[in-house]
Scaffold this motif. Structure first.
Motif, PDB file in Angstrom:
ATOM      1  N   ASP A  16     -28.484  70.857 -74.197  1.00 40.07           N
ATOM      2  CA  ASP A  16     -27.262  71.223 -73.473  1.00 40.07           C
ATOM      3  C   ASP A  16     -27.556  71.416 -71.978  1.00 40.07           C
TER       4      ASP A  16
ATOM      5  N   GLU B 199     -20.257  66.330 -70.210  1.00 40.26           N
ATOM      6  CA  GLU B 199     -19.421  67.519 -70.381  1.00 40.26           C
ATOM      7  C   GLU B 199     -18.473  67.669 -69.203  1.00 40.26           C
TER       8      GLU B 199
ATOM      9  N   GLU C 223     -17.380  70.816 -80.625  1.00 35.47           N
ATOM     10  CA  GLU C 223     -18.286  71.910 -80.269  1.00 35.47           C
ATOM     11  C   GLU C 223     -17.590  73.226 -80.571  1.00 35.47           C
TER      12      GLU C 223
ATOM     13  N   GLU D  95     -27.108  72.998 -80.321  1.00 35.29           N
ATOM     14  CA  GLU D  95     -27.218  72.771 -78.875  1.00 35.29           C
ATOM     15  C   GLU D  95     -28.150  73.800 -78.275  1.00 35.29           C
TER      16      GLU D  95
ATOM     17  N   LYS E 184     -26.796  66.332 -73.258  1.00 43.87           N
ATOM     18  CA  LYS E 184     -25.484  66.616 -72.672  1.00 43.87           C
ATOM     19  C   LYS E 184     -25.651  66.795 -71.172  1.00 43.87           C
TER      20      LYS E 184
ATOM     21  N   ASN F 153     -23.818  76.275 -80.285  1.00 45.48           N
ATOM     22  CA  ASN F 153     -24.732  76.689 -79.208  1.00 45.48           C
ATOM     23  C   ASN F 153     -25.693  77.757 -79.701  1.00 45.48           C
TER      24      ASN F 153
END
Ligand code: C2E
Ligand code: MG
Ligand code: MG
Length: 732
Positions: free
Chosen positions: A491, A548, A370, A461, A512, A429
């Motif tokens: 996310d 996560e 990421e 994400e 996630k 992201n």
């Protein structure tokens, strides 16, 4: 010329004069302009028909009387408003039939205002008064004419109202608010009162507006406006500043105290549930308060400071209020500085990316990364995204920054591939604001083309809350991105509002699970159950699941046991710089296999007690009999061992500091229902024992000091019971 002739001439002249006078009187009488005439003694000598109509009073009631004002003042009410246009007010009160009683008459006067006549109707009238004098200058009469402009006045007032009021809620708008604050400030200086500006902003209004539609949003604002109106005295101003922002002005000697009480009652009024169409809603608000003269003595400063205090209330978790303080001002200034610096951060090359590995829980290998942005502001320490992304979003800077992140991540990933490292997807992201850009899809397309990265190595994400905001539009964009070949990951799952079922509508590949759930998995049954369910349901929707924020072996093991696909977290690696990440890939670092003391297939006994000698004598006894036993001196250690080992039976002291045995066993029951629980207690505390038993938390009770044979028999029985539970479980 003879006398006879003289007389007849005189008579003639007199007759002509009388004729002229009559003619003049007729003229006035029949004029369509409402007119009356008074003589020097203020007695009415003419009151024409138009005047009768306007005032509702017949001439015969007026003639000879010095009460012309009766035509304009109802007995019950006085004049509503009166403005003297020409001539001074003193002059007006002196000469105007409606104003004064003195005999002083100036050279003309004009006045206007609202009057209520005998018929009870309000009219807006413009008066003109003109004195009539003889050659010597003596006043003979005053002639007064009127113009009625009620309709025009109504129209003007309506325009003025519209310019000063909010159309939706009919509350004063920003214009009028400024004016009112200004008035209050002047008044407060005279009577030594303080005034408070109470700034109210609804929490999550945007979300309601976007998800339930503007009709619902409008209705909500109207209801809130009514509630605010009802919370204050009629003399206090409630204004709508725009959007979901309202301002109340109050003045008082102890205004801070009054404002605090009012803020509290406003909050409870607003949080009353309300129903709009078929929606049951509960809204909250955040409130900021500034006080004059302490915080400022002009309108703009006071509103700005109340606004800053409101923001602070939002930061403090919403549904609360704050008074403005100097410290807030410092923060505000710091924010302004930061905004200025952030604007230059891109061109000065101050942003960089870190990469955090994503690891498969099946192969234990790195399967992705990421990209996480960082800002090295030369005038401060390294700034993390949670400290500047929100600012970037508010200021629109997120668009260029987001594009830079996308570009840098794709280019770097392609470079690693060209350097012979494994082909792995990079996750980027995407902020909600970027997503709302009209050309977002084409930006992604262009970045991929320019960097030469195959779209399947880019994963976007997107946070859960973004997806729920504008479902139709978001679905369209997600589909376009998916079609392009990129993969999509949701996310921070679990922090928003969506149910898993909803996810079916969106083309996500991956989910996630938010860190906050991972934190609790080994000691909070709620988190553990949520994670278990989310993993199972996501798999049934053919979504991959990644956890996560994995920081401990215990969390990792729990995720492994429950078939989570991937992990990301400090346990394996923090986000690291580009060169370090390249090295990590080259070294082919892997996730260590489970480090368990119970790998040989035997089920172990876990002893939890804060007294070391109890632990050692029990463990000695168990090992002499060939059992594997593990020991923990606290509940926390116990959870750690439970998560990383094959435990069949727990023996736990009911009396331990921090978390007592009863609570611990209850949590164990939730987290590991198959583990058999035995309690151990030295004190014959009937309450603790009954409680533990009644809650169904224990299988058997042991007391200190114990009889070895009895303990061994109990443990054997418990292990046997556990084996039957496990076989039952494996059959189903
Ligand atoms: P996120 O996307 O959920 O990223 C994961 C965050 O968790 C990262 O924080 C990461 O450093 C942190 N983290 C990873 N493993 C652990 C762990 O084991 N324990 C703990 N306590 N934390 C862990 P970071 O880098 O500070 O980023 C915070 C958030 O800022 C990100 O949350 C993401 O929403 C946002 N963000 C980061 N980079 C970007 C970006 O380039 N664009 C946008 N729009 N947002 C970004
Ligand atoms: Mg992320
Ligand atoms: Mg996240």
């Amino acid at each position: 010329m003879g006398p006879l002739q003289d007389i007849s001439e005189l008579e003639h002249a007199a007759a002509a004069l009388a004729e002229q006078k009559e003619f003049a009187e007729n003229l006035v009488q029949n004029s369509a302009v409402p007119t009356f005439v008074i003589n020097a003694e203020r007695q009415v000598i003419i009151w024409n028909r138009a005047c009768e109509e306007l005032t509702g009073i017949k001439a015969e009631l007026m003639l000879g009387k010095d009460e012309a004002w009766r035509g304009f003042y109802n007995n019950k009410r006085v004049v509503l408003a009166e403005i003297v246009i020409a001539g001074s007010l003193d002059q007006a009160s002196a000469c105007h039939p409606v104003f004064g009683k003195s005999n002083f008459i100036p050279e003309g006067l004009q006045a206007e205002g609202w009057y209520e006549n005998m018929n009870g109707t309000d009219r807006y009238i413009i008066f003109n008064a003109a004195p009539i004098r003889n050659n010597r200058g003596d006043l003979l009469a005053v002639i007064e004419t009127f113009e009625e402009v009620t309709e025009r006045k109504h129209y003007e007032e309506q325009l003025e109202y519209q310019a000063n009021h909010d159309r939706l809620t009919s509350l004063p708008n920003r214009n009028l608010l400024n004016d009112r604050i200004h008035q209050e400030l002047l008044r407060s200086q005279r009577n030594l009162q303080q005034i408070a500006i109470i700034f109210i902003d609804l929490d999550n209004f945007k979300y309601i507006n976007d998800s339930l539609g503007h009709d619902v949003g409008d209705e909500l604002l109207k209801t809130i406006a009514e509630r605010l109106r009802a919370s204050v005295r009629a003399s206090d101003t409630v204004a709508r500043l725009g959007g979901d922002e309202f301002v109340i002005i109050i003045s008082h000697q102890d205004v801070a105290e009054v404002a605090a009480i009012l803020a509290g009652s406003i909050q409870s009024a607003i949080t009353q549930p309300l129903k709009i169409k078929e929606h049951e809603l509960v809204v909250t608000c955040s409130i900021g308060i500034s006080i004059s003269p302490r915080d400022g003595e002009d309108v703009q400063t006071l509103i700005r400071k109340a606004d800053i205090a409101m923001y602070r209330a939002k930061e403090k978790g919403r549904n609360t209020f704050r008074f403005f303080t100097g410290e807030m001002n410092a923060r505000y200034l710091a924010r302004m500085t930061m905004e200025r610096q952030l604007r230059r951060a891109l061109e000065r090359d101050e942003l960089f990316l870190c990469y955090q590995p994503i690891v498969s829980l099946r192969s234990n290998r790195v399967t992705g990364m990421e990209a996480l942005v960082r800002w090295q502001n030369p005038e401060s320490e390294l700034i993390t995204p949670s400290d500047f992304i929100p600012l970037a979003e508010e200021t629109g800077l997120i668009e260029p920054i987001g594009e830079w992140v996308l570009q840098t991540a794709c280019t770097q990933n392609r470079a690693w591939q060209e350097a012979g490292l494994p082909f792995l997807p990079v996750s980027v992201n995407i902020s909600a604001i970027q997503f709302r850009q009209k050309n977002f899809v084409s930006i992604v397309e262009r970045v991929l083309r320019e960097s030469g990265l195959d779209p399947r190595y880019l994963e976007l994400e997107i946070t859960e809350s973004l997806v729920m905001q504008n479902i139709d539009r978001v679905t369209t964009i997600l589909n376009e991105l998916k079609e392009m070949g990129t993969s999509l990951s949701m996310d921070d799952f679990g922090t928003g509002y969506s149910s898993l079922n909803y996810l079916k509508r969106f083309p996500f590949n991956k989910l996630k699970i938010d860190q906050s759930f991972v934190k609790g998995i080994t000691n909070d049954p709620d988190c553990a159950v949520i994670i278990k369910t989310v993993i199972a349901m996501a798999h049934s929707l053919r979504l991959k699941v990644i956890a996560e924020g994995v920081e401990t072996a215990a969390q990792l093991n729990y995720l492994r046991l429950n078939n989570c696909d991937e992990m990301q977290g400090y346990y394996f690696s923090r986000p690291i710089k580009t060169t370090d990440f390249g090295r990590l890939l080259r070294e082919n670092r892997q996730l260590p296999a489970l480090n368990s003391q119970t790998d040989n297939g035997e089920w172990a006994i876990l002893v939890v007690d804060d007294e070391p000698n109890v632990i050692s004598s029990l463990q000695r006894m168990f090992s002499a009999e060939g059992y594997i036993s593990l020991a923990a001196s606290s509940a926390a250690e116990g959870f750690e061992l439970l998560a990383t080992n094959r435990i069949g039976v727990v023996i736990c002291d009911l009396w331990m500091p921090v978390m007592n045995g009863s609570e611990f066993l209850e949590l164990v029951k939730g987290l590991y229902p198959d583990v058999v629980r035995i309690s151990l207690t030295g004190r014959a505390d009937l309450f603790a024992i009954t409680d533990a038993v009644n809650r169904g938390n224990v299988f058997k009770l042991l007391t200190k000091p114990w009889d070895d044979a009895f303990v061994l028999a109990t443990v054997e029985e418990a292990l046997a019971f556990h084996r039957t539970r496990c076989t039952r479980a494996s059959k189903t």
